[in-house]
Design a protein around this motif. Structure first.
Motif, PDB file in Angstrom:
ATOM      1  N   ILE A 171      -4.326  12.972  -1.279  1.00  0.00           N
ATOM      2  CA  ILE A 171      -3.461  11.812  -1.188  1.00  0.00           C
ATOM      3  C   ILE A 171      -4.260  10.638  -0.646  1.00  0.00           C
ATOM      4  N   VAL A 172      -4.316   9.586  -1.441  1.00  0.00           N
ATOM      5  CA  VAL A 172      -5.084   8.402  -1.058  1.00  0.00           C
ATOM      6  C   VAL A 172      -4.163   7.187  -1.069  1.00  0.00           C
ATOM      7  N   LEU A 173      -4.575   6.160  -0.381  1.00  0.00           N
ATOM      8  CA  LEU A 173      -3.801   4.923  -0.350  1.00  0.00           C
ATOM      9  C   LEU A 173      -4.277   3.986  -1.440  1.00  0.00           C
ATOM     10  N   GLU A 174      -3.314   3.446  -2.179  1.00  0.00           N
ATOM     11  CA  GLU A 174      -3.630   2.493  -3.236  1.00  0.00           C
ATOM     12  C   GLU A 174      -2.733   1.275  -3.100  1.00  0.00           C
ATOM     13  N   THR A 175      -3.250   0.132  -3.473  1.00  0.00           N
ATOM     14  CA  THR A 175      -2.451  -1.089  -3.475  1.00  0.00           C
ATOM     15  C   THR A 175      -1.716  -1.193  -4.801  1.00  0.00           C
ATOM     16  N   ILE A 176      -0.422  -1.339  -4.705  1.00  0.00           N
ATOM     17  CA  ILE A 176       0.419  -1.402  -5.912  1.00  0.00           C
ATOM     18  C   ILE A 176       1.155  -2.722  -5.919  1.00  0.00           C
ATOM     19  N   ILE A 186       0.855  -1.185   0.000  1.00  0.00           N
ATOM     20  CA  ILE A 186       0.000   0.000   0.000  1.00  0.00           C
ATOM     21  C   ILE A 186       0.890   1.233   0.000  1.00  0.00           C
ATOM     22  N   PHE A 187       0.626   2.127  -0.944  1.00  0.00           N
ATOM     23  CA  PHE A 187       1.393   3.365  -1.052  1.00  0.00           C
ATOM     24  C   PHE A 187       0.447   4.551  -1.199  1.00  0.00           C
ATOM     25  N   PRO A 188       0.877   5.720  -0.719  1.00  0.00           N
ATOM     26  CA  PRO A 188       0.096   6.930  -0.959  1.00  0.00           C
ATOM     27  C   PRO A 188       0.276   7.386  -2.403  1.00  0.00           C
ATOM     28  N   VAL A 189      -0.809   7.842  -2.999  1.00  0.00           N
ATOM     29  CA  VAL A 189      -0.799   8.347  -4.376  1.00  0.00           C
ATOM     30  C   VAL A 189      -1.484   9.710  -4.378  1.00  0.00           C
ATOM     31  N   TYR A 210       1.636   6.852   7.330  1.00  0.00           N
ATOM     32  CA  TYR A 210       1.147   7.597   6.158  1.00  0.00           C
ATOM     33  C   TYR A 210       0.816   9.058   6.503  1.00  0.00           C
ATOM     34  N   TYR A 211       1.777   9.765   7.043  1.00  0.00           N
ATOM     35  CA  TYR A 211       1.551  11.154   7.470  1.00  0.00           C
ATOM     36  C   TYR A 211       1.052  12.058   6.351  1.00  0.00           C
ATOM     37  N   CYS A 212       1.547  11.871   5.137  1.00  0.00           N
ATOM     38  CA  CYS A 212       1.145  12.749   4.037  1.00  0.00           C
ATOM     39  C   CYS A 212      -0.356  12.670   3.771  1.00  0.00           C
ATOM     40  N   VAL A 213      -0.935  11.487   3.961  1.00  0.00           N
ATOM     41  CA  VAL A 213      -2.368  11.310   3.723  1.00  0.00           C
ATOM     42  C   VAL A 213      -3.182  12.177   4.678  1.00  0.00           C
TER      43      VAL A 213
END
Length: 71
Positions: free
Chosen positions: A66-71, A7-10, A55-58
């Motif tokens: 900024i949302v979390l997406e599974t990559i 999971i990464f922020p996008v 995930y501080y940026c979110v």
């Protein structure tokens, strides 16, 4: 063998380029947009350590861009 998905922020298109995420990122994973007028910031998933699951940026983005997406 299956690859583990992470999971990464996008950063989404509603980013207003305020720069809060750039200043917050301690691993310098957030890049300034090339075109400051129409571009958006981007997150380098190779550098991003997901703030060790925090995930501080979110949470700090004033536009919720900024949302979390599974990559």
């Amino acid at each position: 063998m299956k690859q583990m998905k992470k999971i990464f922020p996008v950063i989404q298109a509603n980013c207003i380029n305020c720069g809060a995420c750039v200043l917050e990122c301690v691993v310098n994973a957030v890049s300034q947009p090339v075109d400051k007028i129409s571009g958006i910031h981007t997150i380098n998933t190779t550098l991003c350590n997901q703030c060790e699951g925090k995930y501080y940026c979110v949470s700090l983005c004033p536009m919720n861009a900024i949302v979390l997406e599974t990559i």
